[in-house]
Scaffold this active site. Sequence first.
Site, short mmCIF file in Angstrom:
data_model
loop_
_atom_site.label_atom_id
_atom_site.label_comp_id
_atom_site.label_asym_id
_atom_site.label_seq_id
_atom_site.Cartn_x
_atom_site.Cartn_y
_atom_site.Cartn_z
N ASP A 76 40.11 33.33 43.36
CA ASP A 76 39.45 32.95 44.62
C ASP A 76 40.28 32.09 45.57
O ASP A 76 39.71 31.39 46.40
CB ASP A 76 38.14 32.20 44.31
N ASP A 110 38.08 42.46 40.98
CA ASP A 110 36.84 42.62 41.73
C ASP A 110 36.90 41.87 43.05
O ASP A 110 37.72 40.98 43.26
CB ASP A 110 35.61 42.17 40.91
N HIS A 161 38.81 29.68 48.66
CA HIS A 161 38.91 28.22 48.65
C HIS A 161 39.73 27.71 49.84
O HIS A 161 39.32 26.80 50.56
CB HIS A 161 39.56 27.75 47.36
N GLU A 191 34.39 39.65 45.33
CA GLU A 191 33.16 38.91 45.03
C GLU A 191 32.44 38.38 46.26
O GLU A 191 31.29 37.99 46.16
CB GLU A 191 33.50 37.75 44.08
N GLU A 218 33.62 36.04 52.82
CA GLU A 218 34.68 35.04 52.71
C GLU A 218 36.06 35.70 52.75
O GLU A 218 37.04 35.05 53.12
CB GLU A 218 34.49 34.22 51.44
#
Length: 699
Positions: free
Chosen positions: A550, A623, A554, A625, A629
Amino acid sequence: MLDMLIGVGSQLINTVLETDGHPSVQPFPTPSLPLVPLSTDSIPSNSALISATAALTYKSNWTGRYLNRRAAEQVMLDQTEVFQPIATAPPPRHIPTRDDHPAPRLNIVPQNAPLSTNKFYANFFLGSQGQGVWTHPYSLTWSKGTQNARSWGMAISHIDAYQRVFGPRNDAIPGSPVRYYINPIAIQSIILSAVELGSSTVLTTDSLKAFSANANLLPEFGSVSRITFPLAQGMGYVTGIYTNLQPAVQSSVFFRSVSSGARSASGTFKYQITLEDNKKWLLYATPLNGQDPQLSLVSNTELRGVPNWSGFIQVAKNPAGSSGEYTYDNTAGVYPTSVDLTASTFSQTGTYRFKWSKGGLAKVNGPKLLMFALPHHIESFAGPTPSAATSLRLQTTTKGIATAFVADSWTLIEGNLPVDMGFAPWNGSFPQGSRSATALSPAAVNIINTVAASEIRQDVGNQTDLDSMYFSGKALSKFATLVYAVHEMCGEPDLAKLGLSQLKVAFAKFSTNQQKFPLVYDTAWKGLVSSGSYKTGNALQDFGNSYYNDHHFHYAYFIHAAAIIAYLDPQWLQLNKEWVNLLVRDAANPSTSDQYFPFSRAFDWYHGHSWAKGLFESADSKDEESSSEDAFFAYAMKMWGRVTGDRSMEARGNLMLSVLARTLRNYFLMQDGNTNHPAEFVANKVTGIVSSVSPSSSQ
């Protein structure tokens, strides 16, 4: 379709947020200051609140707006190369380095270039090394002595639509769509192996790049003999390059019939295979020295060749009968080894191009590559690329039907870049020149200022000083958006300056690396990670940031907050530019000349979106998610490029947003009539997490 991504300002349509892992601090604690109650009067409609033509009653005396507009105009007027380096220097000294990352680099052949962590092939160097890799339309899995064939070779699978398994229906949604569907994994249709491979077999990887890698099966450590599998997304064949081994082509589905065809003029031997599931496959064996491999059935699970054979074997599924066989016959003998991606923008148009390097019979007059394109590629193809289409089509797991093209390069064009998108509310469905709301109605200004008078006095430091880069960044971005709205849209400079002062102090805790879990530069995988997992031993601390999960989620919030601060206070920029650039370099390094970070860690230019999962072995591979974002990172990067004067970065963000608008419409935000997902699933309208084998609904 960018209006599907971005509505008002930076607020995006949320599809799903990752829920694995939990920070130990509540993201947004209840503020101690009392809130000013909203007026009980009726709230005007949106059209009354936001006007693209109304005049602002207040004009900023800061220079940011003018410079911002000029930067956007320059990007529109000039051709800009998209993949220019941001920087090539090492991380600053206040970011400590560590060489003890807890995820081992399992059997990766040492290489000078940074290692990609979030790419399609990562399962081959993680955990057991026994989970699949999806190149689309095929998947590959190291068999490891399992199933009927008991093989230690590389298993190849392709899944047809009828093989999907559907989850329960959700009757709360009109149309009662299924909550998810799953494509079967690890079906060992064809296995490329060798008699010498057994329980001592070793899987190594080398030449790890953004779009390609090599996987190698060795009979044992140190062996010169091996099978090398060049992996590239969209490859038309699965190719195994044999070095001094006795070929064993196997199947756990069982062979029904095998027949050999004529040897081609280039010296390639052809075999036609029918499996017991009635599916047709073709096999092409090209020796290095002209030696016939003499593949023959020794059982219903194995074709065996001659000892000490060197050459390459290619397999492909053929659902198209004689026309498909003709296409395969005329493209066998070559395979992709790597990809060169280039891109540029001019005005509102972005062009990007994939050009493959080839192995095998890759002479000047050799055959062109057979490569599979996804639906969003085909929508964007330009120049000579559309004419390279064939009638050969294969189902993919989650991206609709792939079409085979015979070409060594693809050219794709996006013709509606959001070059006019700024910090203000923006609507992509409006005509160019009027898509940004430059003013608010008096009613809207009154409502915002009433609420902002309280919210901007909240304790920014308390809400951002958390043990999570994700939630800290979200809070900083939230307050930055508030400060921008108050200053630029509502004409309250003194109130905005109060919020900006707090925001800069809160941001400094991170830019000076004084947060609860400071960042470290990982020299093993080469990236900027949270120290959280190092200190707690919990791999999922902060959603797995230390393991490269991520990062684009972030870091986007910090980049966005920094862009607004720098826009409002240009002097702040020079003191913080290096640190913010470091975040961009980690998540989206645009150049292989930057040896401190891999090229495009998160964003996959073949799939047209990012992958969230980092260094975790997973049965469903990578993946996506949170599509919102994903888009927000591209937007934040674009705006940081604008305020810093990095035209390449801004152009890259514009192109990524346009590509994302296309891929999200095709694969994530499903309109009626979407054909890339089964009809039983489309009524969900929005997907949740989409992996390489399965999408789930967001409800």
